[in-house]
Design an enzyme around this catalytic site. Structure first.
Site, PDB file in Angstrom:
ATOM      1  N   ASP A  11       0.848  -1.192   0.000  1.00 50.51           N
ATOM      2  CA  ASP A  11       0.000   0.000   0.000  1.00 50.51           C
ATOM      3  C   ASP A  11       0.880   1.237   0.000  1.00 50.51           C
ATOM      4  O   ASP A  11       2.105   1.141  -0.089  1.00 50.51           O
ATOM      5  CB  ASP A  11      -0.988   0.005   1.176  1.00 50.51           C
ATOM      6  CG  ASP A  11      -0.310   0.047   2.525  1.00 50.51           C
ATOM      7  OD1 ASP A  11       0.854   0.490   2.611  1.00 50.51           O
ATOM      8  OD2 ASP A  11      -0.944  -0.351   3.508  1.00 50.51           O
ATOM      9  N   LYS A  27       6.140  -3.083   5.214  1.00 47.38           N
ATOM     10  CA  LYS A  27       5.667  -3.064   3.833  1.00 47.38           C
ATOM     11  C   LYS A  27       6.747  -2.540   2.888  1.00 47.38           C
ATOM     12  O   LYS A  27       6.890  -3.013   1.760  1.00 47.38           O
ATOM     13  CB  LYS A  27       4.405  -2.205   3.727  1.00 47.38           C
ATOM     14  CG  LYS A  27       3.148  -2.891   4.213  1.00 47.38           C
ATOM     15  CD  LYS A  27       2.789  -4.077   3.323  1.00 47.38           C
ATOM     16  CE  LYS A  27       1.446  -4.677   3.675  1.00 47.38           C
ATOM     17  NZ  LYS A  27       1.120  -5.833   2.813  1.00 47.38           N
ATOM     18  N   ILE A  48       5.502   0.210  12.507  1.00 49.36           N
ATOM     19  CA  ILE A  48       6.181  -0.950  11.945  1.00 49.36           C
ATOM     20  C   ILE A  48       5.480  -1.454  10.691  1.00 49.36           C
ATOM     21  O   ILE A  48       6.095  -2.063   9.819  1.00 49.36           O
ATOM     22  CB  ILE A  48       6.290  -2.069  13.007  1.00 49.36           C
ATOM     23  CG1 ILE A  48       6.988  -3.305  12.436  1.00 49.36           C
ATOM     24  CG2 ILE A  48       4.926  -2.435  13.547  1.00 49.36           C
ATOM     25  CD1 ILE A  48       8.338  -3.030  11.820  1.00 49.36           C
ATOM     26  N   TYR A  49       4.193  -1.198  10.558  1.00 48.58           N
ATOM     27  CA  TYR A  49       3.471  -1.643   9.363  1.00 48.58           C
ATOM     28  C   TYR A  49       4.088  -1.023   8.105  1.00 48.58           C
ATOM     29  O   TYR A  49       4.366  -1.725   7.127  1.00 48.58           O
ATOM     30  CB  TYR A  49       1.992  -1.262   9.467  1.00 48.58           C
ATOM     31  CG  TYR A  49       1.169  -1.655   8.260  1.00 48.58           C
ATOM     32  CD1 TYR A  49       0.771  -2.974   8.071  1.00 48.58           C
ATOM     33  CD2 TYR A  49       0.795  -0.707   7.304  1.00 48.58           C
ATOM     34  CE1 TYR A  49       0.018  -3.340   6.962  1.00 48.58           C
ATOM     35  CE2 TYR A  49       0.039  -1.065   6.200  1.00 48.58           C
ATOM     36  CZ  TYR A  49      -0.345  -2.387   6.032  1.00 48.58           C
ATOM     37  OH  TYR A  49      -1.085  -2.744   4.935  1.00 48.58           O
ATOM     38  N   GLY A  50       4.314   0.281   8.130  1.00 45.65           N
ATOM     39  CA  GLY A  50       4.900   0.949   6.981  1.00 45.65           C
ATOM     40  C   GLY A  50       6.316   0.472   6.705  1.00 45.65           C
ATOM     41  O   GLY A  50       6.704   0.272   5.552  1.00 45.65           O
TER      42      GLY A  50
END
Length: 246
Positions: free
Chosen positions: A156, A173, A168-170
């Site tokens: 995304d 990814k 941490i998601y970014g």
């Protein structure tokens, strides 16, 4: 973000192809699994909640698609031995893979990096980065048995551009983007293997609702409207295209 791609696949685009989709119990993964089956693919449904996978399975069967398979896996807790057993099961039951879509994702919510709990850091890395690596790595022998194998990492905007509070998601990814590009570069001499990433844009999913609780969900497109690029990449019309970020 790649949301304006228009594509009308042939009804037999994925005929006789075996495609593994993680996160197939709902959201984008579930919608993609049903669409792939409608185009002739034998879909292997993976996720950690069997009940949700069974719901996707039932939808495919009711639509008279090729009989899918359910292969549960908890990506957050999986050990390397469990990944090996997973790949061995695919080998035993199917003999090859023609497609692998990393649609599973873990996202708890937006936060500052300094506020992240260690457990959340580890869980997000495990699902969003380690799992795509482990599955791709251990399924490579099966992908090599295909005349035209496509591996897709669903990403995304947070994986393409550093943004505050993506936590941490970014980061995971963004690393997953690099992972897909690394495989594409290292295996570019194998013309039957291709690796690409796709940002489908905002979708009406439970994952998005965690980060945008105040958003009016009815204004956000359904996952079923974001499948064109994924289907194109899984079929022969995109043969030879690798290392791209769509």
């Amino acid at each position: 973000m790649d949301t304006d791609f228009s594509y009308s696949p042939a009804s037999d685009l994925l005929q006789e192809r075996v495609i593994l989709i993680t996160g197939a119990g709902g959201g984008l993964g579930g919608a993609l699994a049903q669409a792939c089956a409608a185009l002739g693919a034998t879909v292997v449904l993976s996720g950690h909640t069997v009940r949700k996978l069974e719901a996707t399975y039932d939808c495919i069967v009711e639509a008279r698609g090729p009989q899918p398979a359910i292969l549960p896996m908890n990506l957050m807790t999986a050990t390397w031995a469990e990944y090996e057993a997973f790949a061995a099961s695919l080998e035993q039951n199917f003999g090859r893979l023609d497609g692998l879509v990393h649609a599973a994702a873990h996202f708890k919510g937006f936060s500052r990096l300094e506020d992240l709990e260690p457990r959340e850091w580890l869980d997000s890395l495990q699902v969003n980065l380690t799992a795509p690596y482990a599955l791709t790595r251990l399924c490579l022998p099966l992908l090599r048995k295909s005349a035209d194998a496509s591996v897709i990492q669903v990403t995304d905007e947070g994986g393409r551009k550093v943004r505050a509070y993506n936590g941490i998601y970014g980061i995971a990814k963004r690393a997953a983007e690099a992972l897909a590009n690394g495989f594409a570069l290292e295996l570019k001499h194998e013309a039957n293997l291709r690796f690409n990433t796709v940002d489908p844009g905002p979708m009406r999913t439970a994952l998005r609702a965690r980060g945008y609780a105040a958003e009016v969900l009815h204004d956000v497109p359904l996952p079923e409207t974001r499948l064109s690029r994924l289907l194109w990449l899984l079929g022969g019309d995109a043969r030879g295209i690798s290392g791209r970020a769509f």
